[in-house]
Structure formats: C-alpha cells, structure tokens
Design an enzyme around this catalytic site. Structure first.
Site, PDB file in Angstrom:
ATOM      1  CG  ASP A  37      -2.058   0.939   0.941  1.00 38.95           C
ATOM      2  OD1 ASP A  37      -2.386   1.840   0.547  1.00 38.95           O
ATOM      3  OD2 ASP A  37      -3.147  -0.048   1.132  1.00 38.95           O
ATOM      4  CG  HIS A  73      -5.408   3.735   0.459  1.00 37.78           C
ATOM      5  ND1 HIS A  73      -4.906   2.907   0.101  1.00 37.78           N
ATOM      6  CD2 HIS A  73      -6.051   3.977  -0.062  1.00 37.78           C
ATOM      7  CE1 HIS A  73      -5.748   2.105  -0.568  1.00 37.78           C
ATOM      8  NE2 HIS A  73      -6.408   2.354  -0.863  1.00 37.78           N
ATOM      9  CB  SER A  80      -9.217   0.695  -0.853  1.00 36.71           C
ATOM     10  OG  SER A  80      -8.412   0.982  -2.214  1.00 36.71           O
TER      11      SER A  80
END
Length: 843
Positions: free
Chosen positions: A181, A256, A620
């Site tokens: 990620d 994220h 996600s």
C-alpha cells in the site's frame, strides 16, 4: 473517500499511461527507454525449495533434521541469503552478455516468487532480451492505483468470532498480515505495542526488517508493527517521484495505507476523535495480528507493477501469512489472458507458499465486467454498505426539511437563523457579484462581517472542491472569521452525480449533495429576498433555517447493500471481453463510510488533513476487512491452505440484509438508492462476509496449486507462458475454471449439457449428514447426485452436478446450491450461467 478516489483516477490515470511510455531518452539511439519486467526460464527459489521439501522432507521415520524448519518453503529460502546474491549475479551476467556495451539500468532482482528482474531499457534492447534463450517473458511495466469504529459490531465479532479466539486481546495473535500500500504512520496508537498488559509475542516464522530513514526513524517498528520497507525504483527511474510528498521511506504521506492497515489489524479500543468530536472507539478485525508494511504506492502518481512485484516478493520471503492488496491495475492486462501478468503470477507462487491473498475488486462499478482482480487464486472483495448512517438535515422557514451530510454540530435547538448567500454578502469595494468563485466562500476579506455575523452563510460546492482548488476547511475558516452562525453548502448544478461523504466540520454545518434539493433551498432563499423596487438592491433577507447536526449515528435495516462503485463481474478472461468461468468478486465486505486510522501527514483527503482518523469509502476499505477476518481463520485453523480459507469465507457468507430481505445492489452512479435491485453473484460473489460462521464452516472445498496450473494450461496458447512462469510443462489439460474445486460454479458458455464435480471435506469435529437443495438458473435444468450423504469427520464426499440448457439465451442467470447438515452447518454455492445453448433448437 470515494470523492478523492475518483479525483485521483481523473487526474492520475491518463498521466500514468503517458509516463509508462516516456521515461528517459537514450542519447545514442534516440529511442525512448522504459521499464520492463523480465522473467527467466530458470525456476525461482520458492519453487526450488518447495521441490526440495517434497523430495527430501523425510521418510517413514519423519522429516530429515536439516529440513525440519522447511515445511514452509518461505523459511527455507530465507535460511541462506547467499542464494539471492547468486541469483542477482546471474541477472547481471545475463544483462552484460545480451546488452554488451550498451547502457541500461537494473532496478530489481526478483528471486523468491518469480526469477527475473526489472530493467530500464529501450524497446530494441527489450527485444534483444526477449530473444535470449534464458529469457522466458518480457513485459512492459504498467501502472496501478489504490482501489473502523462500528464494523466489528456489525460483523458480530465481539460476541462471535472474537469470543472463539479468546477475546479481542488474542484475536489474530501470531498471524502476520503484509500490506502492499502507501505505507504507514508508525506513531499512530492503532499500531502501538504497549497498550495491553498482554505483551505481543514475536512471530518465529517471520524474518522481515524495519527500514530506518529520516522519515521513519529507529524505533518506528515494534512487536505490533514488525516490518516496514518501501519500493520506488521504477517511479524514481521515470523521474516522477516527489520526495517532499511521497517520502523515500515506509512513512505514509497519503493516508490510504495507514487506513487499510488499521481496518485489518489496528489495536482495539482506540478513541476516534475528529474535529474535536468523539465518534466511538476503533478496532481492527484482528486486533492482535502483526503488521508488515511494503510501501509500493505513492500520493503523487499511484504505483507501478515493477515496484509492486518487488514488494510482494519481499513480503513472501519475509514470511507473511496474508497479503492485503487494496490496489488494482489501471487497465486490463494485455496478453492471451488477464491472469498472465507479473503481479498475478507472483501471487500464484505466493499462494503456493501458503499465503492467503486478498485484493480489492476495484472502484469502477456498477457496469458489468468492470472487475479489476482476475485470477482464481486471488480472493477478490467488493464493497458493501454497513448499517451505520450519519444523517444531517436542514429545516427551512417554510417547514420543508432537506437531507444532507456533514459530521457537524447543529444550530441551537428551537432557534432559526437568517440565511445569507456569499454572493449577497460582498464588501462595497470587493469583487463583482458576477465573479464565478465568490460563492465558494474561500476569501473572508471580500465578504462583509456586518452582514454575515450571526447568520447562516450559504456557499456553493463546485468542481473546484473536487480538484482541491477550493476546500471545505477554507470555507469553514471564512465562516468563523466572519462570526457566522453556521455554513450551508449547496451543490453546483454542473456537479451531476457526485456522491458526497460526511465531512468533519467544527461549527454548525450541512452539505446538500442533491442538485434537486439544492434548487429547493435556493428557490426558497431567493423568494424570501426583499428588494428595492427602483434600485433592485436587497433590503431584507427573509429566509431562515435550522440545522439538525450530523454527529449522532443512526442504524439502517437495509444494510448491507452493494455500493454503486464496487466493481462487478463477470470476470473478463482477456481483452476481447471473453468471460472466464470464474466468479468475481468472491465476496463483499464493509467498504462504505469506514472510520479508521489516518496518517498525521496524510494528504489524500483535504477534509481529514491533520486528523488521526478518517472516514473513507471504496473496495480498498473492504479488502482489509477480509484480510483481518482471514487472520482469525488462520489462527484457529493453522493448517488451512489459502483455498480453504477462501472456501470457508465464501460458503458461510450471508445473502440477506438485516431486515431479512434480499441484499440489494445499487445500479447507477447518479441517485444510486433510487436505482437498485436484488444483488446477483456478479455483484456480491457468494454474499456478505460472516466472520463467526466462517470459524465453524462444516465443509470445505480445496483447490491446489496444481489445479491452478492445470486451469492455466487449458487456456489456448498458454503452454509457453505457463512454462515460463512456473517451470511446469502443461501436457494435456481439460480443466476449465468451472472444474476448479471452488465454492462457486460459473459457466460462461453452457453448450447443451455440462457435468461439474465438487468435492467437499468435513472439517468439523463430528460426523454429519447433509441434504442437498438447489434453485436452478433461468433456462437451466440442474441435477445433483447424491441428494443426501453422510460424511465422517475428516472424510470427503464427491458431488456430481449436471447442468442442461433448456433455452437459448445470452443473458446471465443465477441459482444456488445449498448443503444442509443435521448438526447445523450450511454450505452455500452460487451458480452463474451466461450463454445457454439448448438441445431444443427448431428451424
């Protein structure tokens, strides 16, 4: 947020395709260099040690002493790092030999999952490499992109799965989840290792390291966050790496990666405080699982396959148990099948090594064939809404109430406040009222405090907010500078179909996401204005309103439902849009409006900048939910293969919403709740994840690595590619996707009659008798034998399933097979048939 994900897609995807082609110029030849991923014919170390284990793991007296720790081939390859140095030298030697005297730059040597390297060369040099007898495959590097406080309760973990694992203080303990990620913020309390009296153990099977940089100093890792590295060679080579934003370290400058890691395995009971408001306490799905971070995506540009493959290769070498990928390719991989790309093939070897791989389905729904995760060995997760809703509303002086969003306090109860548009609050010497940006409330200096003070300021929300040119925070600051009683955002009429998520605001506020509702607000406001008959100047602002506030959550019985953005099947087998006999997505999980940790320097969402938590939406967010739940399964069933973990998650999935009705799927981007219908397997896979049931599955369906290779060999023209990636000769194979022993049946083309077999294994502690029931897809007759069977604990049962087309049709239809045990176990197997060709054809 979905908003920011869509903006990222809008601004980045086109530029990424360009930088794939324009990397650097070779001064001598004039050809444009690019990054290529080169795979060699020689097998990788993972395959080598697996063969060593099979051939030498012992005799009737037990395993050979030297190989006693090689039962997991990952540990074997790590035991002698000299192998990696040797393979790297082999790669260097090959490059020198083939590209004799020419300029090139090797970025990575891959040695664990695939034997190959990433290199910056010209197309002519890439062609030379492809013609070398030692080279199996040369692929142009491609770009990729990124695709909670209440969800543990919604999934029933505190009373169910966590109890089975001994409570939240031990749920997931000993399991390592690797995250590919945007990195992690190691200072976040969700990743601390000193919040419990029960000290974290050190997983003995793991050997990762913590990279130390200025941005990620010594001590960033601990017994919870046990490894962190970053991979950016491909991006740096292209000249697009921005060190000030992207950080040449595992630190998360986006937000994220911090968010997804905490969803899967963040600590239990961490207070979620945003804009000074408390929104409950957060927990990951497996709060005692360990975290290993492999940063390969970045805020400025997304990421590239060469870096992602390097991250996957390292994660597998280190010994992770689960890989969580909240990333998808920017376009469908070229070639004879979508499955043959370096990322998916590296993940196939990871699965062979016993690693369960979870990937986000992608945020490109709701159109058919929009799925961005293709291969049967990858567990693909779509996004569903959970039942928590933050509602806000505004009541106008004419008693009309309009719904909106905004994590904000309301105005004083029982009191209405005058409303004033920013366009009508200009200073005498300020810009003209015709200036198109005045209404966005970005500059307090051009507005009159005498007019705004004590009133509700009306501001427009335009595309400039989506692009980050204007921000909600700046509008809030304007309202506070002018002593406004609150702020109201209405939707610009040109913003068609934008879905606005709740945004934290620290003064009474509301955002009206509907253009139609915004029109109602403005019509009431304009009708309440009193103007001088001669000068037409406003002499009285007559519109009043009160804001209810959106800090308290309510709970909906229509959840879960499939979100409009969640990518859908059928699974495309190739660029010709031929359909694969593989069900995608595999399952759905909470992905909408999920609270989770946020990087202290995260810049992906302006609204949450500087906060320690953020509310985000997308597949996600759904994928790490399943990664965390898989850790609970792995903890209880340590011998389960990746396919077995996928099986129990699938066969126990829920099909109904909280109200007992069919799960719904949103069908349109605009007004999604007004455009929904019952979900099909191409929307939700096997259904909505049920963590507690997955820990007591009854029956399991296993598929092996050899099955996956046979499946690949059955694809026309695949033999050479399969040999290149796996070092296995295909021979004759007739195993289609429908023949894989999967907990689903998908047939893209049913030509008259087809026999499909499934073998179930009883993993329960008791013997059990099952009865078989089914509902047939429209236009298909189904027969199953046997319809009743007894299966002892640890034993297997073969099911023969015959599907016969009873009509000609090209429309997909769906059915289900249910296995119902007398000890309470239920096994759910969805059936999907697309093209049907019947016997009964008349002239």
């Amino acid at each position: 947020m979905m908003k920011s994900c869509l903006v990222h897609l809008l601004l980045v995807v086109l530029s990424l395709d360009m930088v794939m082609r324009v990397s650097s110029q070779d001064s001598s030849s004039g050809e444009v260099s690019a990054v290529y991923i080169v795979t060699l014919r020689q097998v990788s170390t993972s395959h080598f040690y697996d063969e060593l284990r099979k051939g030498n793991s012992g005799s009737k007296h037990g395993p050979a002493p030297r190989l006693s720790r090689l039962r997991n081939p990952r540990n074997a390859s790590r035991s002698d790092p000299r192998n990696f140095s040797y393979i790297s030298r082999v790669h260097d030697s090959l490059l020198r030999k083939v590209l004799r005297g020419q300029k090139y730059m090797k970025l990575y040597s891959y040695h664990y999952l695939i034997n190959g390297f990433a290199v910056l060369v010209t197309p002519q040099q890439a062609d030379k490499l492809s013609r070398s007898g030692e080279v199996a495959n040369v692929v142009l590097d491609f770009s990729v992109r990124t695709a909670t406080t209440h969800t543990p309760q919604f999934l029933g973990l505190p009373q169910g799965a966590w109890v089975v694992e001994g409570g939240c203080d031990s749920a997931g303990e000993g399991i390592v989840i690797g995250f590919i990620d945007t990195g992690i913020d190691p200072t976040h309390p969700s990743f601390a290792d000193n919040l419990s009296e029960n000290a974290y153990p050190i997983p003995q099977h793991f050997s990762g390291i913590c990279e130390v940089t200025r941005d990620f100093p010594s001590g960033s890792c601990n017994r919870k966050l046990i490894a962190a590295r970053h991979f950016a060679a491909s991006a740096i080579t292209r000249g697009i790496f921005n060190a000030s934003q992207d950080y040449a370290s595992p630190f998360d400058g986006d937000g994220h990666g911090t968010h997804t890691a905490s969803i899967a395995s963040g600590n239990h009971g961490i207070p979620v405080i945003v804009s000074g408001h408390h929104f409950g306490n957060a927990s990951g799905m497996a709060p005692r699982a360990h975290i290993a971070v492999y940063k390969a995506l970045y805020k400025s540009f997304g990421g590239f396959a060469a870096d992602v493959v390097a991250a996957i290769d390292q994660a597998a070498q280190d010994g992770v148990d689960i890989i969580s990928l909240s990333i998808t390719p920017n376009r469908r991989p070229p070639g004879i099948a979508t499955f043959f790309n370096p990322i998916d093939m590296a993940l196939l070897t990871a699965v062979k090594a016993g690693i369960f791989v979870v990937q986000a389905a992608g945020n490109t729904g709701p159109s058919p064939r929009s799925i961005s995760s293709f291969s049967p060995w990858i567990f693909t997760v779509g996004a569903a809404a959970h039942d928590r809703v933050y509602s806000n509303s505004i009541t106008l002086g004419n008693n009309v109430t309009i719904s909106g969003v905004g994590l904000a306090p309301g105005t004083k109860e029982g009191t209405s406040y005058r409303m004033l548009s920013a366009e009508h609050a200009l200073n005498n010497d300020s810009l003209s009222v015709t200036d198109m940006y005045v209404g966005e409330c970005q500059d307090a200096s051009i507005l009159s405090q005498d007019l705004v003070e004590g009133n509700l300021l009306i501001c427009s929300y335009s595309v400039r907010f989506v692009l980050g040119v204007s921000t909600v925070n700046q509008a809030l600051q304007t309202a506070k500078n002018l002593s406004a009683a609150g702020i109201i955002f209405y939707m610009d009429p040109f913003m068609i179909g934008l879905q606005m998520n709740p945004t934290p605001m620290d003064i009474p506020s509301i955002m009206i996401p509907s253009a139609d509702d915004s029109k109602i607000l403005l019509e009431y406001y304009n009708a309440s204005l009193e103007r001088d008959r001669i000068t037409k100047k406003i002499i009285k602002f007559g519109a009043v309103a009160s804001i209810s506030g959106g800090l308290k959550a309510s709970y909906s019985y229509s959840a879960p439902k499939i979100m409009y953005y969640s990518a859908r099947g059928p699974d495309p087998e190739d660029n010709s849009l031929d359909d694969a006999d593989i069900l995608k997505p595999n399952i759905v999980a909470p992905g909408n409006l999920v609270w989770a940790a946020w990087s202290s320097l995260g810049a992906d969402s302006v609204e949450f900048q500087g906060e320690r938590f953020a509310m985000m939406s997308g597949t996600s967010m759904a994928a790490p939910h399943v990664a965390g739940l898989a850790a609970l399964i792995k903890q209880k069933f340590p011998s389960f293969s990746p396919a077995a973990i996928g099986s129990v998650l699938s066969t126990t999935a829920s099909l109904l919403d909280k109200n007992g009705g069919p799960m719904m799927a949103q069908r349109a981007y605009a007004n999604p709740d007004a455009n929904q219908s019952p979900a099909t397997p191409f929307d939700m896979g096997s259904g909505f994840v049920n963590a507690t049931a997955a820990l007591d599955p009854g029956l399991v369906l296993y598929s092996s690595y050899e099955d996956f290779v046979s499946f690949l060999c059955n694809i026309n023209g695949s033999a050479a590619v399969v040999l290149n990636y796996t070092d296995q000769n295909c021979g004759i194979s007739s195993m289609s996707g429908a023949d894989l022993n999967f907990p689903s049946i998908t047939i893209s083309k049913l030509n008259q009659t087809r026999l499909v077999q499934r073998t179930v294994t009883n993993v329960a502690a008791m013997n059990e008798t099952y009865s078989v029931g089914w509902s047939a897809p429209f236009g298909v007759a189904v027969k199953i034998a046997p319809t009743h069977f007894f299966v002892a604990a640890g034993e297997r049962q073969l099911l023969n399933i015959t599907l016969t087309a009873s009509t000609n049709s090209t429309a997909a239809s769906f059915g289900r097979i249910g296995l119902f045990g007398n000890q309470g176990h239920t096994v759910n197997i969805p059936v999907s048939v697309i093209v049907k060709i019947s016997y009964n054809v008349t002239n």
